[in-house]
Write an enzyme that holds these catalytic residues in place. Structure first.
Site, PDB file in Angstrom:
ATOM      1  N   LYS A 295       2.652   6.598   5.187  1.00  0.00           N
ATOM      2  CA  LYS A 295       1.862   5.491   4.669  1.00  0.00           C
ATOM      3  C   LYS A 295       2.461   4.158   5.066  1.00  0.00           C
ATOM      4  O   LYS A 295       3.661   3.950   4.964  1.00  0.00           O
ATOM      5  CB  LYS A 295       1.814   5.597   3.135  1.00  0.00           C
TER       6      LYS A 295
ATOM      7  N   SER B 108      -6.193   4.297   4.080  1.00  0.00           N
ATOM      8  CA  SER B 108      -5.527   3.450   3.086  1.00  0.00           C
ATOM      9  C   SER B 108      -6.550   2.654   2.283  1.00  0.00           C
ATOM     10  O   SER B 108      -6.340   1.483   1.947  1.00  0.00           O
ATOM     11  CB  SER B 108      -4.528   2.493   3.759  1.00  0.00           C
TER      12      SER B 108
ATOM     13  N   LYS C 256       0.362   3.752  -2.757  1.00  0.00           N
ATOM     14  CA  LYS C 256      -0.685   4.775  -2.748  1.00  0.00           C
ATOM     15  C   LYS C 256      -0.124   6.194  -2.634  1.00  0.00           C
ATOM     16  O   LYS C 256      -0.824   7.159  -2.937  1.00  0.00           O
ATOM     17  CB  LYS C 256      -1.662   4.521  -1.593  1.00  0.00           C
TER      18      LYS C 256
ATOM     19  N   SER D 248       0.802  -1.232   0.000  1.00  0.00           N
ATOM     20  CA  SER D 248       0.000   0.000   0.000  1.00  0.00           C
ATOM     21  C   SER D 248       0.830   1.275   0.000  1.00  0.00           C
ATOM     22  O   SER D 248       0.274   2.366  -0.173  1.00  0.00           O
ATOM     23  CB  SER D 248      -0.942   0.011   1.211  1.00  0.00           C
TER      24      SER D 248
END
Length: 374
Positions: free
Chosen positions: A208, A106, A44, A41
């Site tokens: 993140k 997320s 992202k 992730s």
């Protein structure tokens, strides 16, 4: 272990790690930072960069609405079982809410909705992600989707993610702030920020996390302390606790163990680049900002600096044009890599000056060729 890390006897447990000083660009620590890895992730952050650019350039606004397609809902929403903002199928969601679903929760559904809203479909958006990565100098990153869900061709490096994060903080400071919000509620579902650093009271305001079975646990973090901002990336750890602990240890060590050394002031000539056939045979090179490097406290280790450019430059040369890089190494670790620009313009010379330039190039070209290979 070599370079700065060896000098401080620091050991990261992560297979991939990097610690960067945001202000100077100095790399304080690195471990397999250029080895390709699965971003999960953390990909992202590239999705966010494209969204932020669309907002900054006025093509969309916070009030622009994107529709939650069945693809986004099924692959990224409640039915998927992954991280989601739980946007309802067929609903229209404002960009400001999708941004928070992406940055705080997320949400895979938020990511896909953003991708489809900007590019029509996720495949087109992924190509935009890779193209934009190249524009930003992320030479090793390839993106195949907006979410970070595993794809055999989707890979990046710890260094690329750190560079990308620094770019976002510098270019979109107001939008970056959403990464630091502690929680977001959507569809009556309240979720806390997935980044464990946010709640540690260490000055962290982003960025993140990522996890896939194939990749392990990772996080991009950024924190401010003592007037400095650091960016950390770790990936490949075995547990979420390991991820949080390792990132925090790196940040704590970075804030505690380094001091700033100024090498050159802003717009002070650092060196020269040769010019072929101009009214002058060379042009000064400067940095618009002070050139500073962080070194371990009390260290007497030697810093080695060099200017790298492809030359000679061909006139006319504009003032303020980026033509070279200023690189500093400590041991075998490159700790600084910054652009240099021309200090002044150089116009084309007369026929006699160009002829002299040709003779000069012939007689000294081997020196310059050797320099450019450094």
């Amino acid at each position: 272990m070599t370079g700065i890390a060896a000098a401080q006897d620091f050991r990261s447990a992560a297979p991939h790690a990097i610690l960067m000083d945001y202000g100077s660009g100095t790399i304080l620590y690195e471990k397999a930072a250029d080895t390709l890895m699965i971003p999960a992730s953390m990909a992202k952050v590239m999705t966010a960069e494209l969204l932020f650019r669309e907002i900054k350039e006025g093509r969309i606004t916070f009030d622009t609405e994107f529709v939650v397609s069945e693809n986004a809902w099924r692959r990224g929403g409640a039915p998927s079982g992954g991280s989601a903002m739980y946007a309802a199928l067929g609903s229209s969601v404002k960009v400001v809410d999708l941004l928070q679903g992406l940055a705080i929760q997320s949400g895979n559904d938020a990511s896909i909705v953003i991708a489809e809203g900007i590019a029509g479909n996720e495949a087109n958006f992924a190509r935009m992600m890779t193209d934009r990565a190249r524009e930003l100098g992320l030479s090793r990153s390839t993106f195949m989707n907006s979410t970070g869900l595993d794809d055999p061709d989707q890979r990046t490096t710890a260094r690329d993610l750190a560079i990308l994060t620094a770019h976002i903080i510098r270019t979109y400071p107001d939008l970056y702030a959403y990464f630091g919000k502690p929680e977001f509620t959507w569809n009556k579902i309240r979720q806390l920020n997935r980044n464990p650093l946010i709640a540690m009271n260490i000055g962290a305001d982003g960025v993140k996390t990522g996890y896939l079975k194939e990749a392990g646990y990772g996080v991009i973090g950024s924190a401010v302390g003592g007037g400095r901002r650091l960016i950390v990336v770790v990936n490949g750890l075995k547990t979420a606790k390991d991820r949080a602990d390792d990132a925090r240890r790196l940040l704590d060590w970075g804030f505690r163990s380094f001091e700033t050394r100024r090498l050159f002031g802003a717009n002070v000539e650092v060196g020269e680049a040769s010019v072929y056939g101009g009214v002058e045979g060379s042009v000064g090179l400067v940095s618009p900002n002070p050139i500073e490097v962080l070194i371990p406290r009390g260290s007497a280790d030697k810093l080695v600096a060099k200017i790298v450019y492809t030359g000679p430059l061909m006139p006319p040369v504009a003032a303020g044009k980026e033509v070279a890089r200023f690189k500093v190494t400590r041991g075998d670790v490159e700790v600084l890599d910054l652009p240099l620009v021309t200090a002044r313009a150089v116009e084309r010379g007369s026929i006699s000056q160009r002829a002299f330039g040709a003779m000069f190039e012939l007689s000294t070209g081997f020196i310059r060729d050797a320099f450019n290979k450094l």
